[in-house]
Design a protein around this motif. Structure first.
Motif, short mmCIF file in Angstrom:
data_model
loop_
_atom_site.label_atom_id
_atom_site.label_comp_id
_atom_site.label_asym_id
_atom_site.label_seq_id
_atom_site.Cartn_x
_atom_site.Cartn_y
_atom_site.Cartn_z
N ARG A 154 28.09 -24.81 -53.52
CA ARG A 154 28.93 -23.63 -53.76
C ARG A 154 30.36 -24.06 -54.08
N ALA A 155 30.90 -24.99 -53.31
CA ALA A 155 32.27 -25.46 -53.52
C ALA A 155 32.42 -26.14 -54.88
N ALA A 156 31.37 -26.83 -55.30
CA ALA A 156 31.40 -27.53 -56.60
C ALA A 156 30.96 -26.63 -57.75
N LYS A 157 30.59 -25.39 -57.43
CA LYS A 157 30.12 -24.43 -58.44
C LYS A 157 28.88 -24.97 -59.19
N LEU A 158 27.94 -25.50 -58.41
CA LEU A 158 26.71 -26.05 -58.97
C LEU A 158 25.51 -25.28 -58.46
N HIS A 159 24.51 -25.17 -59.31
CA HIS A 159 23.25 -24.51 -58.96
C HIS A 159 22.15 -25.55 -58.77
N VAL A 178 23.28 -20.05 -55.11
CA VAL A 178 23.18 -21.48 -55.41
C VAL A 178 21.79 -21.87 -55.90
N VAL A 179 20.76 -21.39 -55.24
CA VAL A 179 19.38 -21.79 -55.56
C VAL A 179 18.83 -20.93 -56.69
N LEU A 180 18.48 -21.58 -57.79
CA LEU A 180 17.92 -20.84 -58.93
C LEU A 180 16.41 -20.69 -58.83
N ALA A 206 15.45 -29.05 -63.74
CA ALA A 206 16.82 -28.72 -64.14
C ALA A 206 16.81 -27.97 -65.46
N GLN A 207 16.03 -28.46 -66.42
CA GLN A 207 15.97 -27.82 -67.73
C GLN A 207 15.28 -26.46 -67.67
N ALA A 208 14.16 -26.39 -66.98
CA ALA A 208 13.39 -25.14 -66.93
C ALA A 208 14.17 -24.03 -66.24
N LEU A 209 14.93 -24.38 -65.22
CA LEU A 209 15.61 -23.35 -64.43
C LEU A 209 17.10 -23.25 -64.71
N GLY A 210 17.62 -24.14 -65.55
CA GLY A 210 19.04 -24.08 -65.92
C GLY A 210 19.97 -24.50 -64.80
#
Length: 162
Positions: free
Chosen positions: A17-22, A47-49, A90-94
């Motif tokens: 969340r702090a790094a703005k990453l999913h 956070v979780v896609l 990573a690719q399938a879920l962005g």
């Protein structure tokens, strides 16, 4: 009763969340337990896609883009397959970060791929890394739980170093 990985999952989510990453997961031997640990934490949906449970080789190929040649050359329990699983999720879920697990939870195994061997992949903006952990013949439940904790730690340490 809280599980040992509850605070680890919360810390992992906070770092993302702090790094703005999913985050996404690609799981074989853990059967969705990594995604489950993350989504057990309230508020994880920012956070979780998502996650893909790809227990069969066919699912690994169809859902995550694992190459048949990689499976044939190295087998499902390999760092090469773990890398392709993480990239595929990573690719399938962005997602910017994806972790994968593939291993022999037990019972069973072989001389070349013993019970308790788990290969992990982590895809992030820094690239793809893999590692293999030999948890040993602890029994199915313990190998799977240790794998969840290791996968969460792998996400956390990767995000902290970006």
């Amino acid at each position: 009763m809280p599980r040992a990985d509850d605070s680890l999952a919360a810390a992992t989510l906070a770092a993302c969340r702090a790094a703005k990453l999913h985050v996404a997961t690609a799981e074989s031997c853990t059967g969705g337990l990594v995604a489950g640990a993350l989504t057990d934490v309230a508020g994880s949906s920012d956070v979780v896609l998502g996650g893909v449970v790809s227990y069969s080789n066919d699912a690994k190929m169809r859902l995550l883009g694992v190459q048949e040649a990689t499976l044939a050359a190295h087998g499902a329990v390999s760092e090469e397959v773990a890398a392709q699983m993480a990239l595929g999720a990573a690719q399938a879920l962005g997602a910017e970060v994806a972790v994968s697990t593939t291993g022999i939870a037990g019972p069973g195994g072989s001389e070349h791929k013993p019970e308790g061997r788990v290969c992990f992949g982590i895809a992030s903006p820094a690239g793809v890394r893999t590692e293999t952990v030999e948890f040993g013949p602890r029994g199915r439940a313990e190998v799977r739980q240790a794998s969840v904790e290791h996968a969460l730690t792998l996400i956390l340490t990767t995000v902290e170093t970006l």
